[in-house]
Write an enzyme that holds these catalytic residues in place. Structure first.
Site, PDB file in Angstrom:
ATOM      1  N   GLU A   1      25.774  11.824 -18.866  1.00 33.04           N
ATOM      2  CA  GLU A   1      27.059  11.749 -19.564  1.00 33.04           C
ATOM      3  C   GLU A   1      26.939  12.221 -21.006  1.00 33.04           C
ATOM      4  O   GLU A   1      27.767  12.991 -21.505  1.00 33.04           O
ATOM      5  CB  GLU A   1      27.594  10.314 -19.558  1.00 33.04           C
TER       6      GLU A   1
ATOM      7  N   CYS B   1      26.500   4.362 -22.016  1.00 35.30           N
ATOM      8  CA  CYS B   1      27.291   5.579 -21.853  1.00 35.30           C
ATOM      9  C   CYS B   1      28.791   5.309 -21.939  1.00 35.30           C
ATOM     10  O   CYS B   1      29.568   6.204 -22.299  1.00 35.30           O
ATOM     11  CB  CYS B   1      26.951   6.238 -20.521  1.00 35.30           C
TER      12      CYS B   1
ATOM     13  N   ALA C   1      -4.182   7.997   8.898  1.00 40.24           N
ATOM     14  CA  ALA C   1      -4.792   9.095   9.642  1.00 40.24           C
ATOM     15  C   ALA C   1      -5.709   8.480  10.695  1.00 40.24           C
ATOM     16  O   ALA C   1      -6.625   7.724  10.351  1.00 40.24           O
ATOM     17  CB  ALA C   1      -5.580  10.011   8.713  1.00 40.24           C
TER      18      ALA C   1
ATOM     19  N   LEU D   1      -7.604   8.677  -5.581  1.00 46.48           N
ATOM     20  CA  LEU D   1      -6.156   8.544  -5.409  1.00 46.48           C
ATOM     21  C   LEU D   1      -5.387   9.224  -6.535  1.00 46.48           C
ATOM     22  O   LEU D   1      -4.439   8.670  -7.088  1.00 46.48           O
ATOM     23  CB  LEU D   1      -5.756   7.064  -5.309  1.00 46.48           C
TER      24      LEU D   1
ATOM     25  N   ARG E   1      -3.136  16.126  -8.203  1.00 44.31           N
ATOM     26  CA  ARG E   1      -3.443  17.301  -9.015  1.00 44.31           C
ATOM     27  C   ARG E   1      -2.592  18.482  -8.572  1.00 44.31           C
ATOM     28  O   ARG E   1      -2.342  18.670  -7.387  1.00 44.31           O
ATOM     29  CB  ARG E   1      -4.928  17.675  -8.895  1.00 44.31           C
TER      30      ARG E   1
ATOM     31  N   GLU F   1      -1.583   3.597   1.813  1.00 43.74           N
ATOM     32  CA  GLU F   1      -2.517   4.526   2.466  1.00 43.74           C
ATOM     33  C   GLU F   1      -3.595   3.822   3.283  1.00 43.74           C
ATOM     34  O   GLU F   1      -4.539   4.465   3.735  1.00 43.74           O
ATOM     35  CB  GLU F   1      -3.155   5.433   1.410  1.00 43.74           C
TER      36      GLU F   1
ATOM     37  N   GLY G   1      -6.139   0.207   4.408  1.00 43.21           N
ATOM     38  CA  GLY G   1      -6.509   0.462   5.785  1.00 43.21           C
ATOM     39  C   GLY G   1      -5.735  -0.362   6.792  1.00 43.21           C
ATOM     40  O   GLY G   1      -4.592  -0.771   6.539  1.00 43.21           O
TER      41      GLY G   1
ATOM     42  N   SER H   1      -0.472  -6.138   7.461  1.00 40.70           N
ATOM     43  CA  SER H   1       0.243  -7.061   6.561  1.00 40.70           C
ATOM     44  C   SER H   1       1.626  -6.526   6.224  1.00 40.70           C
ATOM     45  O   SER H   1       2.605  -7.282   6.200  1.00 40.70           O
ATOM     46  CB  SER H   1      -0.562  -7.272   5.274  1.00 40.70           C
TER      47      SER H   1
END
Length: 362
Positions: free
Chosen positions: A46, A78, A148, A198, A201, A291, A293, A299
């Site tokens: 705005e 705003c 994976a 982790l 890049r 990611e 395990g 969980s």
């Protein structure tokens, strides 16, 4: 409004923890000012549109993809800028789900004589900021679970070897997936077994690399993370979530290595994941990637705290009763209690296959 939505989308992935917002000032059917929110702490859409419009804003209509804020944060409200500009009418695609706003901005404008309308292209606006809306409504991040595994559902061999189950093409794609999130979470067993960094890049002009700072969270009930772990020496903040009974001496070593250690309530001897997720939401984390395990995955699923699942399946068969399963925990006793994937997409990446979809719980 479609123009405003296209403007807002230009900042995709750059406004964390804020939503994407686009704004247009229209006078006599002509756009006299436009802007979009580029990053947190920077000017709101705005303010940019009104500044570009200048005196032409008086008597004009302001089109917004999200209700204007009415509170002071890192930038002024705003609504006050709109009132000072002389805008006659404000058209918003949707109400801001943030509890600090949630209709207050539009009510403030109406109280001062500005005509308002809301709901124009709302489905498109909600889709644009699905992640932000999710965090505001559920008080936890939008969570993607990525694993994976081998063809027979293992993420490590009987000896604990897991590098690499998936191929190079899938791993490159997984790094891009990581870059779509604000934070990444793993369990301490992943840190001990794989010693990951982790990081995110990307190449820059000149052939160098640029690393994006990413919040990294380790679920570590007993503070077993080594002070020399690569995750602690890589770029970006590290939060280690421990139980209240974890040894104080280990906490001191990890803090000295640069980690932030926070103690949470425990559940069955482990850190209560739901408490960690609430903490992350309060910090503004909108998108979280889990990611691994297998126990962390279990969980998250048991807590019904997974919104999207991404499974990379490698054409390898590991076998072995002691090999690590992709999802551990107690499991479900009957098929009608199983989580399911909806809107499933399957694609091939090199030698591997990727299956992803929205998670639905019974």
């Amino acid at each position: 409004m479609r123009m405003a939505l296209r403007l807002a989308a230009r900042a995709k992935g750059q406004t964390f923890p804020n939503p994407m917002v686009g704004a247009l000032v229209v006078r006599s059917g002509r756009v006299v000012g436009q802007g979009y929110h580029r990053k947190a702490g920077g000017p709101h859409a705005e303010a940019l549109a009104l500044a570009q419009a200048g005196p032409a804003a008086a008597g004009s209509t302001l089109y917004l993809t999200l209700e204007p804020c009415s509170h002071t944060g890192r930038t002024p409200p705003c609504t006050e800028a709109i009132l000072k500009s002389g805008i006659r009418r404000v058209v918003a695609a949707m109400v801001d789900p943030n509890p600090r706003v949630r209709g207050r901005g539009l009510r403030r404008l109406r109280a001062r004589g500005v005509r308002t309308a809301v709901g124009i292209l709302e489905p498109e606006a909600r889709a644009l900021n699905e992640i932000f809306i999710h965090r505001m409504s559920s008080q936890r991040p939008f969570i993607t679970l990525k694993l994976a595994q081998s063809l027979d559902g293992r993420i490590a061999t009987t000896a604990g070897c897991s590098r690499w189950i998936s191929g190079s093409a899938a791993r490159r794609w997984a790094r891009r997936l990581r870059a779509e999130n604000d934070a990444v979470l793993v369990g301490v067993n992943t840190v001990l077994a794989d010693n990951p960094q982790l990081t995110i890049r990307s190449r820059v002009k000149g052939g160098g690399w640029r690393e994006r700072l990413l919040l990294k969270i380790v679920l570590d009930s007993k503070l077993r993370t080594p002070a020399g772990a690569r995750i602690l020496s890589s770029s970006g903040p590290v939060l280690i979530a421990a139980t209240r009974s974890a040894p104080r001496s280990r906490e001191f070593r990890l803090r000295k290595a640069g980690a932030e250690v926070i103690r949470f309530p425990s559940e069955n001897g482990k850190v209560r994941l739901t408490a960690v997720l609430k903490k992350l939401a309060r910090r503004g984390v909108s998108r979280l990637l889990i990611e691994g395990g297998g126990e962390v995955a279990a969980s998250a699923l048991e807590a019904r705290a997974v919104d999207r699942a991404v499974w990379i399946i490698a054409p390898k068969i590991l076998g072995g009763k002691e090999a690590v399963p992709a999802v551990g925990g107690k499991g479900v006793r009957s098929l009608n209690r199983a989580a399911r994937l909806e809107n499933v997409r399957v694609r091939r990446l090199g030698e591997d296959w990727v299956m992803e979809g929205k998670v639905r719980f019974p």
